[in-house]
Motif scaffolding. Structure first.
Motif, short mmCIF file in Angstrom:
data_model
loop_
_atom_site.label_atom_id
_atom_site.label_comp_id
_atom_site.label_asym_id
_atom_site.label_seq_id
_atom_site.Cartn_x
_atom_site.Cartn_y
_atom_site.Cartn_z
N LYS A 43 119.52 -40.61 11.29
CA LYS A 43 118.39 -40.41 10.38
C LYS A 43 117.32 -41.47 10.61
O LYS A 43 116.12 -41.17 10.55
N ALA A 87 109.47 -39.13 13.63
CA ALA A 87 108.61 -38.29 12.79
C ALA A 87 107.38 -39.05 12.32
O ALA A 87 106.27 -38.51 12.29
N ARG A 88 107.55 -40.31 11.95
CA ARG A 88 106.40 -41.10 11.50
C ARG A 88 105.44 -41.37 12.65
O ARG A 88 104.21 -41.39 12.45
N THR A 128 113.56 -40.60 11.73
CA THR A 128 112.46 -40.98 10.84
C THR A 128 111.36 -41.70 11.60
O THR A 128 110.16 -41.44 11.40
N ARG A 131 111.65 -34.71 10.66
CA ARG A 131 112.83 -35.58 10.79
C ARG A 131 114.12 -34.78 10.70
O ARG A 131 115.04 -34.95 11.51
N ASP A 132 114.21 -33.89 9.70
CA ASP A 132 115.42 -33.10 9.54
C ASP A 132 115.62 -32.15 10.72
O ASP A 132 116.76 -31.84 11.09
N ALA A 147 103.58 -36.73 4.50
CA ALA A 147 104.93 -37.26 4.31
C ALA A 147 105.97 -36.14 4.25
O ALA A 147 107.07 -36.27 4.82
N VAL A 148 105.60 -35.05 3.59
CA VAL A 148 106.52 -33.90 3.54
C VAL A 148 106.73 -33.34 4.94
O VAL A 148 107.86 -33.01 5.34
N ARG A 149 105.64 -33.24 5.69
CA ARG A 149 105.75 -32.74 7.06
C ARG A 149 106.64 -33.65 7.89
O ARG A 149 107.47 -33.18 8.70
N THR A 203 109.06 -35.46 6.83
CA THR A 203 110.45 -35.25 6.41
C THR A 203 111.03 -33.99 7.04
O THR A 203 112.18 -33.98 7.50
N VAL A 204 110.23 -32.92 7.09
CA VAL A 204 110.70 -31.68 7.70
C VAL A 204 110.97 -31.89 9.19
O VAL A 204 111.99 -31.44 9.73
#
Length: 798
Positions: free
Chosen positions: A505, A512-513, A509, A482-483, A475-477, A479-480
């Motif tokens: 965003k 990224a997912r 998202t 995504r940003d 999940a952290v990955r 988020t990174v």
């Protein structure tokens, strides 16, 4: 919505009952054959018309056309530049009637069967290939023994031996009263109680046999289409693949042989449990030499039949080069009946009167679970070593999941899943019988299930913590990622549109997912490694202490004791909750059509492969779907001298590719392939490199007329094929823009939906690529074109 018309008169026929051929002269038709993906869809939705009619097939799987197109072959002038559209619907193969809910208990078997196909892409004649096959089949056999042993634990040990022999446990259970020694009835003797209870595991084995035989008759009996002489031999060596062999999708005899062996193994497990229960009494209880001698003779028979079963499993291998039509040996056909005969003799021996026999303590033979666990661990380690040799000899190792260790990792997870399901049932059933009393306490009327099951339950919380940590890191990955990509999203659309941070965003998202699918090997690897370490620790703890974790740490530091007791209790409840969740899901699937269809989706990926390792696994729908598609393409192109576009979405693209491989090279060269949301490289190529690796996909493309693949960054399943045509054109068309519009526009007054894995036809690029493929087909010639010469094909950069 109207249903499909399946009346025979809806299709024009000649006098001999077959559809008429094309006119003697004039233009030739092209056919677009649509294949849906996971979850299925209706023919009306695929063809965009509520009026459709069945062309060929049955209620399980069939080809449909619009009513207006049924006689298209008789009027080809009406279809100038446009193919006839036909839909192949196969969803009922995986999400049909309520009996599919019973397949949930076969989940460990399905996972073990997947391990067979996850081998590295080594040459077929490599010596380690045979070893890999044998190891997976033997490991699959241990799962059948484990499930039967768990049923024996519940029925024989916990119910008939411990609870029925305890006045405290029988109190309030009228259904057990006639088995109690206090009742003094004929069934109150320990041996007779065991014989009566053995009907439960025997019914379980019979249910597994029935499910396998029922699906075997419906799925594995589809025959491959005839080949032109020498068609397969004419292919270059590096373009031959197992998926193109005549007998790959015809595993009828293999499943029959394995079913006989696994059925015998389950029956012999029950016989062994009965013999072990009486052996101690016969040796030390003064029951007489006749019973002891009879028990030894029956034990020898069980060992002999078990060795025969192991030899059959060892020697049973897939014959993919041609249909396996050979009759089974008499010993294979007779093996289950011989096992049943030995079980009947063992039941008579066990029920024989033994004065003074009692059922104090646990049923002898509780160490069986530890032995099965150790054997499974050894088999997984041997499988890992074998996979290492195969990976070293592989043609290509690029993007291979877990560097060739996917098979051993998945095999280990199948064993863990089997242990959780069987242990959860035993733990919760013991608590229910015991009224919540804790095994080992002074007032506890029952010894409870084997200690190993408590140790295995205690390691589940630690395993879940590791899984949670890996999921959190993913999940952290995400988020990174995504940003990082958010700043590039607006540049994909019209720069005149107003910036919208929330919309940006949201799109980033989803992308990224969707990319987390590529991180699945990390989760599988972490889970497998931790499972192996914790499983070994559980076996060692059970054997060294002989007590459950809570009691084994009575004299340890308070913190250690509290942690062990908490893990044991929490793990036991988690095991039980998992089993209850599975039962509840199956019950809902039986009563609710929508839930039943959802469960069918889960099997679409897991049951694509034939049952090569475990005959009790859920059936392989591709053994019906692939021959269906192959027959339809081969017969239509030959009868009407035409060409076709095979259009597949998601799992349908995998079926389409497998069907094209089954065609002879001449027919294959007349087929163009259009895939979208396609997992061929992203999932199948990485996890099953021996069958969908880069060389296999490159060879498939060279032998076809053309191939185009559409994909999106927002799609969590589909992805690029990563191949380049001989003339430099890419097979992949994408990534497609998703959503189609960033904000509100004249043509999109409402925010455009992020489509992800679905509705590729909504993108204008889809119609453009489809039109290019159809135009490339051109007017079909009277004579088929020759097989394309072998050419170079490389992979595009990632």
């Amino acid at each position: 919505m109207e249903t499909a018309d399946t009346t025979p008169h809806a299709r024009p026929t000649d006098r001999d009952g077959t559809p008429p051929g094309p006119p003697a002269a004039g233009p030739r038709l092209a056919l677009e054959l649509l294949v849906h993906g996971v979850g299925g869809t209706t023919a009306q939705q695929m063809l965009g018309d509520p009026r459709v009619q069945l062309i060929t097939g049955d209620a399980t799987a069939a080809c449909y056309r619009r009513t207006a197109d049924v006689d298209a072959e008789q009027r080809p002038d009406d279809y100038h530049g446009e193919p006839v559209r036909e839909a192949y619907c196969w969803s009922n193969l995986t999400s049909g009637n309520g009996a599919r809910a019973l397949w949930l208990i076969l989940l460990p078997f399905m996972v073990a069967n997947l391990a067979h196909w996850m081998r590295p892409a080594a040459p077929p004649d490599h010596k380690a290939q045979r070893i890999y096959d044998v190891l997976v089949r033997i490991l699959a056999l241990t799962l059948t023994v484990l499930l039967t042993a768990a049923a024996c634990e519940v029925a024989l040990d916990l119910t008939a031996w411990q609870c029925a022999g305890s006045a405290y446990c029988v109190a309030g259970k009228s259904w057990l009263g006639f088995l109690s020694p206090a009742h003094g009835g004929w069934w109150s003797a320990p041996g007779r109680r065991l014989v009566l209870a053995s009907a439960v595991p025997l019914l379980l084995v019979g249910l597994l046999w029935w499910l396998s035989h029922r699906t075997w008759s419906a799925y594995e009996s589809a025959s491959p289409p005839p080949r032109r002489p020498g068609a397969t031999r004419d292919l270059p060596a590096d373009e031959r693949t197992a998926l193109g062999l005549d007998g790959f999708w015809y595993g009828r005899r293999l499943v029959g042989r394995l079913r006989a062996a696994h059925t015998a193994a389950g029956v012999l497990t029950i016989a062994a449990a009965l013999l072990v229960a009486t052996a101690r009494t016969d040796r030390h209880g003064g029951a007489g030499t006749a019973l002891a001698f009879t028990g030894q003779g029956l034990t020898a028979l069980v060992v002999l039949l078990a060795a025969t079963t192991l030899v059959i499993v060892w020697r049973t291998a897939r014959s993919e080069a041609a249909r396996d039509d050979e009759s089974d040996l008499l010993i294979v056909r007779a093996l289950p009946y011989a096992a049943l005969a030995v079980l009947a003799l063992t039941a008579v021996h066990t029920a024989w009167a033994r004065p003074g026999a009692d059922s104090a303590g646990p049923l002898p033979g509780a160490g069986t679970f530890g032995g099965i666990a150790v054997l499974q661990g050894a088999l997984v380690l041997a499988l890992a070593v074998t996979a290492g040799f195969l990976q070293r000899a592989a043609h290509s190792t690029a993007r291979t999941a877990l560097r060739g260790m996917a098979g051993p990792a998945v095999a280990l997870l199948s064993c863990a899943l089997g242990g959780v399901l069987t242990g959860g049932v035993a733990e919760r059933f013991a608590d229910w019988l015991d009224r919540g009393a804790t095994p080992g306490q002074a007032y506890a009327p029952m010894a409870g299930p084997p200690v190993l099951l408590s140790w295995q339950a205690s390691v589940i919380p630690a395993l879940l913590v590791v899984v949670a940590v890996v999921a959190a890191l993913a999940a952290v990955r995400a988020t990174v990622v995504r940003d990082r990509i958010a700043k590039d999203i607006p540049g994909l659309y019209d720069p005149k549109e107003r910036p919208d941070a929330w919309r940006t965003k949201r799109i980033a998202t989803v992308i990224a997912r969707a990319g987390l699918t590529d991180a699945a090997p990390v989760l599988v690897a972490a889970t497998a490694v931790v499972t192996l370490v914790l499983g070994a620790g559980a076996v060692a703890g059970a054997w060294l202490t002989g007590h459950a974790p809570g009691r084994a740490t009575d004299h340890a530091a308070p913190v250690v004791h509290a942690a062990a007791a908490t893990a044991e209790a929490l793990g036991s409840w988690l095991m039980g909750a998992g089993v209850l969740l599975l039962v509840a899901t199956g019950r809902r699937a039986y009563r609710d059509l929508s839930a039943r269809r959802t469960i069918g989706i889960l099997w679409d990926v897991g049951t694509f492969w034939p049952r090569a390792a475990h005959p009790f696994a859920p059936p392989c729908y591709a053994e019906r779907a692939v021959p269906d598609l192959t027959w339809r393409m081969a017969t239509w192109t030959e009868r009407f001298d035409g060409r076709l576009v095979l259009s597949g979405h998601s799992q349908g693209s995998v079926l389409a590719a497998a069907a094209v491989w089954q065609l002879d090279p001449v027919t294959r060269s007349r087929v163009a392939l259009l895939t979208y949301g396609c997992p061929l490289e992203r999932l199948y190529g990485r996890w099953f490199p021996a069958y969908f690796g880069p060389l296999a996909l490159a060879g498939l493309h060279r032998q076809m007329d053309d191939w185009r693949n559409l994909w999106r960054l927002t799609d969590p399943i589909g992805g690029p094929i990563r191949l380049v045509c001989e003339d430099g054109r890419r097979i992949d068309c994408g990534p497609l823009r998703d959503p189609l519009a960033f904000g509100r526009t004249l043509y999109h007054p409402l925010p455009a939906q992020i489509l992800g894995h679905g509705d590729y036809q909504a993108d204008p690029v889809f119609d453009k690529v489809r039109a290019e493929l159809i135009a490339r087909l051109g007017p079909a010639d009277r004579h088929p074109r020759p097989v394309p010469a072998q050419g170079g094909s490389g992979r595009s950069p990632a």
